[in-house]
Design a protein around this motif. Structure first.
Motif, PDB file in Angstrom:
ATOM      1  N   TRP A  27      11.460 -37.406 122.308  1.00 16.33           N
ATOM      2  CA  TRP A  27      11.789 -36.345 121.349  1.00 16.33           C
ATOM      3  C   TRP A  27      10.783 -35.204 121.459  1.00 16.33           C
ATOM      4  O   TRP A  27      11.151 -34.033 121.470  1.00 16.33           O
ATOM      5  N   ALA A  28       9.515 -35.542 121.543  1.00 10.12           N
ATOM      6  CA  ALA A  28       8.462 -34.526 121.642  1.00 10.12           C
ATOM      7  C   ALA A  28       8.601 -33.695 122.921  1.00 10.12           C
ATOM      8  O   ALA A  28       8.403 -32.473 122.900  1.00 10.12           O
ATOM      9  N   LEU A  29       8.955 -34.330 124.017  1.00  5.70           N
ATOM     10  CA  LEU A  29       9.139 -33.601 125.280  1.00  5.70           C
ATOM     11  C   LEU A  29      10.309 -32.623 125.184  1.00  5.70           C
ATOM     12  O   LEU A  29      10.200 -31.476 125.628  1.00  5.70           O
ATOM     13  N   PRO A  77       7.108 -41.545 133.759  1.00 13.49           N
ATOM     14  CA  PRO A  77       8.569 -41.514 133.864  1.00 13.49           C
ATOM     15  C   PRO A  77       9.236 -40.709 132.754  1.00 13.49           C
ATOM     16  O   PRO A  77      10.266 -40.072 132.967  1.00 13.49           O
ATOM     17  N   ALA A  78       8.646 -40.715 131.560  1.00 12.56           N
ATOM     18  CA  ALA A  78       9.249 -39.975 130.446  1.00 12.56           C
ATOM     19  C   ALA A  78       9.179 -38.475 130.676  1.00 12.56           C
ATOM     20  O   ALA A  78      10.099 -37.737 130.320  1.00 12.56           O
ATOM     21  N   SER A  79       8.092 -38.007 131.267  1.00  9.38           N
ATOM     22  CA  SER A  79       7.910 -36.562 131.450  1.00  9.38           C
ATOM     23  C   SER A  79       8.517 -36.038 132.751  1.00  9.38           C
ATOM     24  O   SER A  79       8.627 -34.825 132.921  1.00  9.38           O
ATOM     25  N   ALA A  80       8.934 -36.917 133.648  1.00  8.46           N
ATOM     26  CA  ALA A  80       9.492 -36.484 134.938  1.00  8.46           C
ATOM     27  C   ALA A  80      10.658 -35.501 134.798  1.00  8.46           C
ATOM     28  O   ALA A  80      10.723 -34.524 135.539  1.00  8.46           O
ATOM     29  N   PRO A  81      11.575 -35.704 133.846  1.00 10.60           N
ATOM     30  CA  PRO A  81      12.675 -34.740 133.698  1.00 10.60           C
ATOM     31  C   PRO A  81      12.239 -33.390 133.121  1.00 10.60           C
ATOM     32  O   PRO A  81      13.032 -32.463 133.070  1.00 10.60           O
ATOM     33  N   TRP A  82      10.997 -33.297 132.683  1.00 10.41           N
ATOM     34  CA  TRP A  82      10.492 -32.083 132.031  1.00 10.41           C
ATOM     35  C   TRP A  82       9.262 -31.546 132.774  1.00 10.41           C
ATOM     36  O   TRP A  82       8.198 -31.391 132.178  1.00 10.41           O
ATOM     37  N   LEU A 109       2.749 -29.771 115.329  1.00 13.42           N
ATOM     38  CA  LEU A 109       3.648 -30.845 114.930  1.00 13.42           C
ATOM     39  C   LEU A 109       3.043 -32.172 115.361  1.00 13.42           C
ATOM     40  O   LEU A 109       2.426 -32.260 116.423  1.00 13.42           O
ATOM     41  N   LEU A 110       3.237 -33.202 114.547  1.00  9.77           N
ATOM     42  CA  LEU A 110       2.858 -34.577 114.883  1.00  9.77           C
ATOM     43  C   LEU A 110       4.142 -35.395 114.943  1.00  9.77           C
ATOM     44  O   LEU A 110       4.954 -35.348 114.018  1.00  9.77           O
ATOM     45  N   VAL A 111       4.310 -36.148 116.022  1.00 10.61           N
ATOM     46  CA  VAL A 111       5.503 -36.980 116.208  1.00 10.61           C
ATOM     47  C   VAL A 111       5.054 -38.425 116.357  1.00 10.61           C
ATOM     48  O   VAL A 111       4.187 -38.728 117.177  1.00 10.61           O
ATOM     49  N   VAL A 112       5.640 -39.301 115.549  1.00 12.55           N
ATOM     50  CA  VAL A 112       5.313 -40.724 115.607  1.00 12.55           C
ATOM     51  C   VAL A 112       6.591 -41.539 115.581  1.00 12.55           C
ATOM     52  O   VAL A 112       7.622 -41.089 115.097  1.00 12.55           O
ATOM     53  N   GLY A 113       6.503 -42.738 116.110  1.00 13.01           N
ATOM     54  CA  GLY A 113       7.604 -43.679 115.993  1.00 13.01           C
ATOM     55  C   GLY A 113       7.590 -44.311 114.617  1.00 13.01           C
ATOM     56  O   GLY A 113       6.562 -44.334 113.941  1.00 13.01           O
ATOM     57  N   SER A 114       8.723 -44.835 114.216  1.00 11.28           N
ATOM     58  CA  SER A 114       8.812 -45.421 112.877  1.00 11.28           C
ATOM     59  C   SER A 114       8.036 -46.725 112.760  1.00 11.28           C
ATOM     60  O   SER A 114       7.506 -47.033 111.704  1.00 11.28           O
ATOM     61  N   ARG A 115       7.989 -47.486 113.832  1.00 11.35           N
ATOM     62  CA  ARG A 115       7.252 -48.753 113.829  1.00 11.35           C
ATOM     63  C   ARG A 115       6.680 -48.982 115.207  1.00 11.35           C
ATOM     64  O   ARG A 115       7.384 -48.928 116.202  1.00 11.35           O
ATOM     65  N   VAL A 141       7.199 -35.565 112.304  1.00 11.82           N
ATOM     66  CA  VAL A 141       8.534 -36.077 112.615  1.00 11.82           C
ATOM     67  C   VAL A 141       8.390 -37.568 112.897  1.00 11.82           C
ATOM     68  O   VAL A 141       7.542 -37.974 113.696  1.00 11.82           O
ATOM     69  N   VAL A 142       9.211 -38.376 112.234  1.00  7.80           N
ATOM     70  CA  VAL A 142       9.217 -39.819 112.458  1.00  7.80           C
ATOM     71  C   VAL A 142      10.511 -40.150 113.208  1.00  7.80           C
ATOM     72  O   VAL A 142      11.604 -39.882 112.703  1.00  7.80           O
ATOM     73  N   VAL A 143      10.364 -40.726 114.385  1.00 10.27           N
ATOM     74  CA  VAL A 143      11.511 -41.063 115.224  1.00 10.27           C
ATOM     75  C   VAL A 143      11.747 -42.563 115.164  1.00 10.27           C
ATOM     76  O   VAL A 143      10.839 -43.350 115.448  1.00 10.27           O
TER      77      VAL A 143
END
Length: 147
Positions: A27-29, A77-82, A109-115, A141-143
């Motif tokens: 989401w952050a990317l 791998p997550a950033s490869a498309p960006w 902005l701060l982005v975190v996972g829900s758990r 943002v909580v994802v």
């Protein structure tokens, strides 16, 4: 540096390898691509200890290096498309909530996972994400994991 104007703060995202933190990174990317911000991927670590025994676990392990390798394996791998999105990786020792809040002080902005790892099954928010939502000085943002 690309021709995009990048603000200093950027998007700080907590990464611990959990499914929701991986989705938070994705989401952050996407958000960074849309807004021209950089991403700062943060993994906080602490050497494990046994209950009441101090540091009696796994002598000779370089926990910081292990964390660095883990973060790189998740971010690459997550950033490869960006490829146009600058991603800075930070591996810091300490409690995840406190590390993320400190890193996000000048963030947009701060982005975190829900758990993250160690969360209670069925909990709506983990302790780290809950703490960040209530104490961050920037928007959070909580994802959630899809599961």
């Amino acid at each position: 540096m690309s021709d995009r104007v990048r603000r200093q703060g950027g998007i700080v995202v907590g990464v611990d390898g959990s499914p929701s933190s991986r989705r938070a990174l994705d989401w952050a990317l996407r958000q960074a691509d849309a807004t021209g911000l950089k991403v700062v991927a943060v993994l906080a670590w602490r050497a494990p200890t046994g209950y009441g025994t101090g540091a009696l676990v796994a002598q000779g392990v370089d926990w910081a290096d292990e964390a660095r390798v883990s973060l790189e394996a998740i971010v690459a791998p997550a950033s490869a498309p960006w490829p146009q999105v600058p991603v800075e990786q930070r591996v810091l020792e300490g409690h995840p909530a406190e590390i993320l809040l400190a890193q996000a002080r000048s963030a947009d902005l701060l982005v975190v996972g829900s758990r993250g790892h160690g969360g209670f099954a069925g909990a709506l928010l983990g302790s780290v994400s809950n703490h960040c939502v209530h104490h961050a000085t920037c928007p959070v943002v909580v994802v959630h994991d899809r599961a």
